[in-house]
Design an enzyme around this catalytic site. Structure first.
Site, PDB file in Angstrom:
ATOM      1  N   ALA A  65      76.618  27.993  27.116  1.00  0.00           N
ATOM      2  CA  ALA A  65      76.945  27.071  25.598  1.00  0.00           C
ATOM      3  C   ALA A  65      77.832  26.120  25.710  1.00  0.00           C
ATOM      4  O   ALA A  65      78.030  25.252  24.885  1.00  0.00           O
ATOM      5  CB  ALA A  65      76.980  28.346  24.384  1.00  0.00           C
ATOM      6  N   SER A  66      78.736  26.482  26.605  1.00  0.00           N
ATOM      7  CA  SER A  66      79.857  25.176  26.609  1.00  0.00           C
ATOM      8  C   SER A  66      79.777  24.558  27.923  1.00  0.00           C
ATOM      9  O   SER A  66      80.538  23.633  27.822  1.00  0.00           O
ATOM     10  CB  SER A  66      81.321  26.199  26.411  1.00  0.00           C
ATOM     11  OG  SER A  66      81.601  27.070  27.766  1.00  0.00           O
ATOM     12  N   SER A  67      79.319  24.826  28.853  1.00  0.00           N
ATOM     13  CA  SER A  67      79.221  23.956  30.223  1.00  0.00           C
ATOM     14  C   SER A  67      78.083  24.446  31.256  1.00  0.00           C
ATOM     15  O   SER A  67      77.535  25.622  31.016  1.00  0.00           O
ATOM     16  CB  SER A  67      80.594  24.388  31.027  1.00  0.00           C
ATOM     17  OG  SER A  67      80.634  25.645  31.665  1.00  0.00           O
ATOM     18  N   GLY A  68      77.708  23.844  32.255  1.00  0.00           N
ATOM     19  CA  GLY A  68      76.774  24.084  32.965  1.00  0.00           C
ATOM     20  C   GLY A  68      77.294  23.763  34.381  1.00  0.00           C
ATOM     21  O   GLY A  68      78.293  23.127  34.666  1.00  0.00           O
ATOM     22  N   ARG A  69      76.564  24.408  35.240  1.00  0.00           N
ATOM     23  CA  ARG A  69      77.274  24.402  37.104  1.00  0.00           C
ATOM     24  C   ARG A  69      75.736  24.499  37.580  1.00  0.00           C
ATOM     25  O   ARG A  69      74.911  25.004  37.467  1.00  0.00           O
ATOM     26  CB  ARG A  69      78.352  25.399  37.152  1.00  0.00           C
ATOM     27  CG  ARG A  69      77.702  26.783  36.949  1.00  0.00           C
ATOM     28  CD  ARG A  69      78.984  27.693  36.480  1.00  0.00           C
ATOM     29  NE  ARG A  69      79.663  27.413  35.481  1.00  0.00           N
ATOM     30  CZ  ARG A  69      79.060  27.808  34.258  1.00  0.00           C
ATOM     31  NH1 ARG A  69      78.041  28.422  34.087  1.00  0.00           N
ATOM     32  NH2 ARG A  69      79.933  27.517  33.398  1.00  0.00           N
ATOM     33  N   ASP A  84      70.610  34.182  30.666  1.00  0.00           N
ATOM     34  CA  ASP A  84      72.000  34.385  31.383  1.00  0.00           C
ATOM     35  C   ASP A  84      72.380  35.562  31.474  1.00  0.00           C
ATOM     36  O   ASP A  84      72.866  36.188  32.592  1.00  0.00           O
ATOM     37  CB  ASP A  84      72.949  33.126  31.045  1.00  0.00           C
ATOM     38  CG  ASP A  84      73.344  33.261  29.490  1.00  0.00           C
ATOM     39  OD1 ASP A  84      72.742  34.342  28.538  1.00  0.00           O
ATOM     40  OD2 ASP A  84      73.977  32.544  28.959  1.00  0.00           O
ATOM     41  N   THR A  91      81.455  33.350  26.404  1.00  0.00           N
ATOM     42  CA  THR A  91      81.547  33.245  24.907  1.00  0.00           C
ATOM     43  C   THR A  91      81.048  34.268  24.202  1.00  0.00           C
ATOM     44  O   THR A  91      81.418  34.691  23.041  1.00  0.00           O
ATOM     45  CB  THR A  91      80.519  31.752  24.794  1.00  0.00           C
ATOM     46  OG1 THR A  91      80.853  30.921  25.711  1.00  0.00           O
ATOM     47  CG2 THR A  91      80.570  31.630  23.597  1.00  0.00           C
ATOM     48  N   ASN A 121      75.367  42.860  21.242  1.00  0.00           N
ATOM     49  CA  ASN A 121      75.977  41.588  21.248  1.00  0.00           C
ATOM     50  C   ASN A 121      77.179  41.459  20.479  1.00  0.00           C
ATOM     51  O   ASN A 121      77.161  41.843  19.369  1.00  0.00           O
ATOM     52  CB  ASN A 121      75.103  40.542  20.924  1.00  0.00           C
ATOM     53  CG  ASN A 121      73.955  39.846  21.522  1.00  0.00           C
ATOM     54  OD1 ASN A 121      74.287  39.619  22.819  1.00  0.00           O
ATOM     55  ND2 ASN A 121      72.625  39.859  21.243  1.00  0.00           N
ATOM     56  N   GLN A 169      88.138  30.977  22.669  1.00  0.00           N
ATOM     57  CA  GLN A 169      87.949  29.542  22.778  1.00  0.00           C
ATOM     58  C   GLN A 169      88.144  28.726  21.649  1.00  0.00           C
ATOM     59  O   GLN A 169      88.474  27.568  21.529  1.00  0.00           O
ATOM     60  CB  GLN A 169      86.569  29.458  23.122  1.00  0.00           C
ATOM     61  CG  GLN A 169      86.164  30.233  24.723  1.00  0.00           C
ATOM     62  CD  GLN A 169      84.606  30.353  25.079  1.00  0.00           C
ATOM     63  OE1 GLN A 169      83.922  30.193  24.058  1.00  0.00           O
ATOM     64  NE2 GLN A 169      84.146  30.826  26.170  1.00  0.00           N
TER      65      GLN A 169
END
Length: 492
Positions: free
Chosen positions: A14-18, A241, A263, A300, A308
């Site tokens: 939700a905040s970055s991809g790699r 994920d 997150t 969850n 964050q």
């Protein structure tokens, strides 16, 4: 000499991809190489917070180009992302509407109405998915009321990773682990449930056959090959994920609790079947689908989102030492380590001071205008000490989060009838030593932290098993154990 074989995990959070390349050396040790990383930011469109799908797609292509430039062409490619969010496409494969993000408030006005019409008890018995206001069942109902013309114009429903797979290959396939997050899949038949689809006000014609992790989608589409300079098979990992992260947990025995820390904190166990009892529903546990139709019975928990958010809000803000000091803007940006250090220093300075606690799972913390002020307000409303320094604020968050972990493990034990003897943490959050120490202390059992790249590893495991590198999941997990350091924390 055998040529090195590479596999590519495209892991988008939700905040970055790699983009992470994985391979196995001659000693059977898994080696990872990050070839591309990008920020995943939301954009505001038509009054809603949305994912910038075009930006994500462009970065996927950039990462593939970097693999070619490095001379490391993957045998297979797998994409995983967060759950619940989706797009609609028409008969020509074009997007219909926007990819609205789960933190958007559009479900707030319809969730209660949908609940009343559905009957939460029945929906939980059928799907086994915990009630979250952002679940896809509510998102579709909100869309049906706001833009019914989009559902009418749509030909297929695709989760975010499924749409990205479509762009890669030209093939549309719904994948099991991500589909289960929608609250629309029958937990026992593992197919779309007609009752749940009706509750979502979604036409059944939009939903395709559900494929399992390990399914090969096909090669890269011609236009993608032309852009990136190679072809590769696209394989479905656990595209959710959390499903991938749980695969990478090098658990020592069946009494291990899994915690995917990012997150969100996803805390639970692998279970042989769904648990859809009233007690499970009351405790708000969920039964998400996993690899080989295993179930991830978990809760969850808000996770590192609060930390964050505080860091972003402070954004270079420091505090003047002393009780009641005001926050001041400083030139240097505060990092996550400094926030943890502030909490640790507060604990050492005032070990016997009362610690305010908040309910980290309260919807008020999902997307507040100010996380700091929301925490203070929650403490004030419950008659507790209101934190007014960074150290006090962070200690409140850390203690609240680890207290929730402890409560959840107790609930988990009561629901499954099992005693759990360790917590295995994977993901970026396992780097937070202060959080790991507090978790061991709060839960009273050892914590094993690592590997960090849990989600990418789990993604790669499915690809490698599918390509014959490992015979099965047990062999893959054994390779993880010998390949990566795991740090142990004992309860005091």
């Amino acid at each position: 000499m055998l040529q090195q074989r590479y596999y590519l995990a495209i892991d988008i959070g939700a905040s970055s991809g790699r983009h992470v390349l994985g391979s196995v050396n001659g000693n059977g040790v898994i080696e990872l190489e990050e070839v591309h990383r990008f920020d995943n930011v939301q954009v505001r469109r038509r009054g809603h917070d949305c994912w910038d799908i075009d930006m994500i797609w462009e970065n996927i292509l950039i990462g593939l180009e970097k693999c070619r430039e490095a001379g490391k062409i993957p045998e297979t490619i797998g994409i995983d992302t967060w759950g619940v969010d989706f797009v609609l496409v028409d008969a020509q494969g074009r997007l219909v509407g926007d990819a609205v993000a789960y933190r958007d408030a559009r479900t707030s006005e319809v969730a209660a109405d949908v609940d009343a019409g559905i009957g939460l008890e029945r929906l939980y018995r059928v799907t086994g998915i915990q009630r979250q206001a952002f679940n896809t069942v509510y998102q579709l109902a909100a869309l049906s009321r706001e833009h019914p013309e989009e559902l009418e114009a749509a030909d297929r429903f695709l989760m975010v990773p499924e749409y990205l797979n479509y762009l890669l290959t030209g093939n549309m396939v719904n994948e099991y682990t991500n589909a289960t997050t929608t609250n629309l899949v029958n937990a026992r038949t593992c197919t779309w449930d007609p009752f749940a689809l009706e509750a979502a006000e979604a036409p059944a014609r939009l939903f395709g056959e559900i494929a399992m992790p390990g399914t090969v989608m096909g090669g890269l589409a011609p236009e993608v090959q032309q852009r990136v300079g190679f072809d590769a098979r696209v394989m479905l990992p656990a595209t959710h994920d959390t499903g991938s992260a749980f695969l990478a947990v090098p658990a020592r025995d069946a009494q291990a609790v899994y915690l995917s820390s990012g997150t969100w904190s996803l805390l639970g166990v692998e279970h042989e079947g769904p648990i859809t009892s009233d007690a499970s529903r009351y405790q708000n546990f969920t039964n998400e689908g996993g690899y080989l139709k295993r179930f991830r019975f978990l809760k969850n928990i808000m996770g590192l989102w609060m930390i964050q958010s505080i860091r972003r809000e402070l954004n270079g803000v420091s505090h003047v030492a002393g009780k009641g000091a005001e926050l001041k803007r400083a030139a240097k940006e505060i990092g996550f380590g400094e926030l943890a250090d502030a909490a640790r220093a507060e604990q050492q300075l005032h070990p016997d001071a009362p610690i305010p606690h908040v309910n980290v799972n309260d919807d008020r913390f999902l997307a507040p205008a100010s996380m700091i002020e929301e925490i203070k307000t929650a403490c004030r409303e419950t008659g507790q000490l209101v934190p007014d320094t960074v150290g006090e604020l962070m200690r409140c968050v850390y203690e609240s989060l680890t207290g929730c972990y402890a409560d959840s493990i107790n609930e988990l034990s009561a629901l499954t009838g099992r005693t759990y003897t360790s917590i295995n943490i994977v993901g970026g959050g396992c780097q937070d030593t202060y959080l790991n120490e507090l978790t061991a202390r709060a839960c009273g059992i050892p914590v094993f932290a690592g590997p960090i790249e849990g989600t990418s590893l789990g993604n790669l495991m499915v690809q490698m098993i599918g390509d014959g590198v490992f015979a099965d999941l047990d062999e893959a997990r054994e390779a993880i154990r010998r390949s990566f350091d795991v740090v142990e924390y004992q309860p005091e």
